[in-house]
Design a protein around this motif. Structure first.
Motif, mmCIF file in Angstrom:
data_model
loop_
_atom_site.group_PDB
_atom_site.id
_atom_site.type_symbol
_atom_site.label_atom_id
_atom_site.label_comp_id
_atom_site.label_asym_id
_atom_site.label_seq_id
_atom_site.Cartn_x
_atom_site.Cartn_y
_atom_site.Cartn_z
ATOM 1 N N ALA A 113 -14.245 17.363 -21.516
ATOM 2 C CA ALA A 113 -13.747 18.694 -21.553
ATOM 3 C C ALA A 113 -12.299 18.506 -22.375
ATOM 4 O O ALA A 113 -11.910 19.201 -23.325
ATOM 5 N N ALA A 114 -11.594 17.846 -21.551
ATOM 6 C CA ALA A 114 -10.136 17.732 -21.838
ATOM 7 C C ALA A 114 -9.872 17.135 -23.136
ATOM 8 O O ALA A 114 -9.041 17.600 -24.182
ATOM 9 N N GLY A 165 -24.679 28.605 -23.482
ATOM 10 C CA GLY A 165 -23.405 29.027 -24.307
ATOM 11 C C GLY A 165 -22.891 27.980 -25.045
ATOM 12 O O GLY A 165 -23.123 26.785 -25.040
ATOM 13 N N PRO A 166 -21.737 28.169 -25.628
ATOM 14 C CA PRO A 166 -21.175 27.297 -26.613
ATOM 15 C C PRO A 166 -20.444 26.037 -25.796
ATOM 16 O O PRO A 166 -20.412 24.979 -26.196
ATOM 17 N N VAL A 167 -19.712 26.315 -24.744
ATOM 18 C CA VAL A 167 -19.343 25.280 -23.942
ATOM 19 C C VAL A 167 -20.113 24.073 -23.400
ATOM 20 O O VAL A 167 -19.959 22.889 -23.535
ATOM 21 N N LEU A 189 -20.540 20.287 -24.513
ATOM 22 C CA LEU A 189 -20.390 19.118 -23.699
ATOM 23 C C LEU A 189 -21.577 18.302 -23.215
ATOM 24 O O LEU A 189 -21.616 17.047 -23.349
ATOM 25 N N GLN A 190 -22.710 19.175 -23.551
ATOM 26 C CA GLN A 190 -24.015 18.635 -23.697
ATOM 27 C C GLN A 190 -24.163 17.626 -24.660
ATOM 28 O O GLN A 190 -24.564 16.270 -24.501
ATOM 29 N N GLU A 191 -23.603 17.854 -25.895
ATOM 30 C CA GLU A 191 -23.901 17.067 -27.112
ATOM 31 C C GLU A 191 -22.933 15.864 -26.829
ATOM 32 O O GLU A 191 -23.251 14.707 -27.156
ATOM 33 N N ARG A 192 -21.802 16.088 -26.623
ATOM 34 C CA ARG A 192 -20.738 14.910 -26.325
ATOM 35 C C ARG A 192 -21.231 14.043 -25.426
ATOM 36 O O ARG A 192 -21.267 12.755 -25.622
ATOM 37 N N PHE A 193 -21.722 14.500 -24.156
ATOM 38 C CA PHE A 193 -22.301 13.490 -23.071
ATOM 39 C C PHE A 193 -23.452 12.733 -23.635
ATOM 40 O O PHE A 193 -23.315 11.513 -23.541
ATOM 41 N N GLU A 194 -24.472 13.305 -24.694
ATOM 42 C CA GLU A 194 -25.537 12.701 -25.004
ATOM 43 C C GLU A 194 -25.050 11.471 -25.994
ATOM 44 O O GLU A 194 -25.546 10.526 -25.963
ATOM 45 N N THR A 195 -23.909 11.858 -26.806
ATOM 46 C CA THR A 195 -23.502 10.802 -27.677
ATOM 47 C C THR A 195 -22.762 9.560 -26.966
ATOM 48 O O THR A 195 -22.978 8.666 -27.159
ATOM 49 N N VAL A 196 -21.917 9.840 -25.796
ATOM 50 C CA VAL A 196 -21.650 8.931 -25.101
ATOM 51 C C VAL A 196 -22.543 8.002 -24.221
ATOM 52 O O VAL A 196 -22.457 6.707 -24.670
#
Ligand SMILES: Cc1ncc(COP(=O)(O)O)c(C=O)c1O
Length: 310
Positions: A233-234, A282-284, A288-295
């Motif tokens: 998130a940060a 929601g958008p947040v 974060l779900q997408e960033r987490f999946e990418t990581v």
């Protein structure tokens, strides 16, 4: 249940069905079993363990909190975990356990040798799919129930920071009752009336100003996914705050989601039957779900250090 897996037990390899414990053992009778649970991602580059050092650190901390003294140092357990994954192809999870295996008659064991077992497996193929009964698959979004009778783990009983088996049993009946009433998960409130966590996941909410808030870490388990989401998130310019949350604030949140090794980022669309925000993901949570999946998929070089290749 005969599963073709090998379990690391005190430095030796044993067959899955031989990784057993006596019914009169201290671990079974008094609940002296500490564990930690982490994911293995089967990525195109190969198998990768997610945030192994952080899980090991929490494992040692849990042991310390209930006075289990481990004979292995972190380097030895790191090597053992990696070797266990290597020897068990296709696994998706690792459970690291420390427990008093001896048969005892008192709460203080005479033989206080701490046994360590490391199991790597596929929770679905090796466990769930072998049951004669089926449980419904987890939905993409969560219908949450705020538990009204059972409170969260208390610092002055067994610390919420300790992943110890005995700390989970109080939620067994409460979660089963909520499930029968059509909810997916229960949220535990602590003895001060503040929102804490679910039996196996941390909670986040987004307030009216778009700030992402999660309960402070002294009140809940230090979730590795929680820490991951705070960092992501940060890095995504989402303002974050660790602060107490009361149920009425949660009911006014524009977004709510859960995080955990099994849950990943799990958006909550309703609480106690009322919709959260617009009743959609929601958008947040989406970001974060997408960033987490990418990581976790090994596609974000900035966080490649969170994946231990095997
Ligand atoms: C009580 C509790 N809270 C939160 C979590 C989430 O932690 P993690 O993200 O490390 O899986 C867990 C994990 O099982 C848990 O048992």
């Amino acid at each position: 249940m005969n599963v073709d897996r090998r379990v690391w037990l005190n430095g030796d390899w044993v067959a899955w069905q031989d990784a057993t414990l006596h019914v009169l053992s201290h671990a079974a009778q008094r609940g002296s079993l500490v564990f930690d649970y982490m994911s293995v991602y089967q990525n195109p580059q190969g198998a990768a363990i997610f945030r192994l050092p952080e899980h090991l650190e929490r494992f040692y901390r849990s042991c310390e909190l209930i006075d289990l003294h481990l004979d292995y140092d972190p380097a030895e357990l790191t090597a053992a975990v990696i070797e266990t994954v290597r020897l068990n192809p296709g696994v998706r999870a690792i459970k690291l356990n420390a427990f008093i295996a001896s048969i005892e008659i008192d709460v203080v064991p005479v033989d206080d040798e701490v046994h360590v077992a490391i199991a790597a497996y596929d929770p679905k193929a090796d466990v769930l799919d072998r049951k004669s009964k089926t449980t419904p698959a987890r939905a993409a979004t969560c219908k949450l129930w705020i538990e009204k009778e059972i409170h969260n783990r208390r610092e002055d009983i067994v610390s919420p920071q300790a992943k110890v088996s005995a700390n989970y049993v109080s939620t067994m009946g409460a979660k089963a009752r909520a499930r029968s009433a059509g909810y997916d998960e229960i949220l535990l409130v602590d003895e001060f009336g503040q929102v804490a966590e679910t039996p196996t996941a941390n909670l986040f909410m987004v307030d009216g100003e778009g700030v992402l808030i999660t309960p402070p870490v002294n009140r809940v388990l230090l979730g590795v996914t929680r820490s991951t989401i705070l960092e992501l998130a940060a890095a995504s310019a989402v303002e974050v705050r660790e602060a107490p949350i009361f149920p009425d604030e949660l009911l006014r949140a524009s977004e709510v989601f859960l995080t955990g090794t099994t849950a990943g980022v799990w958006p909550v669309v309703s609480i106690d039957g009322g919709t959260v925000g617009a009743g959609e993901v929601g958008p947040v949570a989406t970001l974060l779900q997408e960033r987490f999946e990418t990581v976790i998929g090994g596609r974000d070089p900035a966080f490649a250090h969170w994946l231990q290749s095997v």
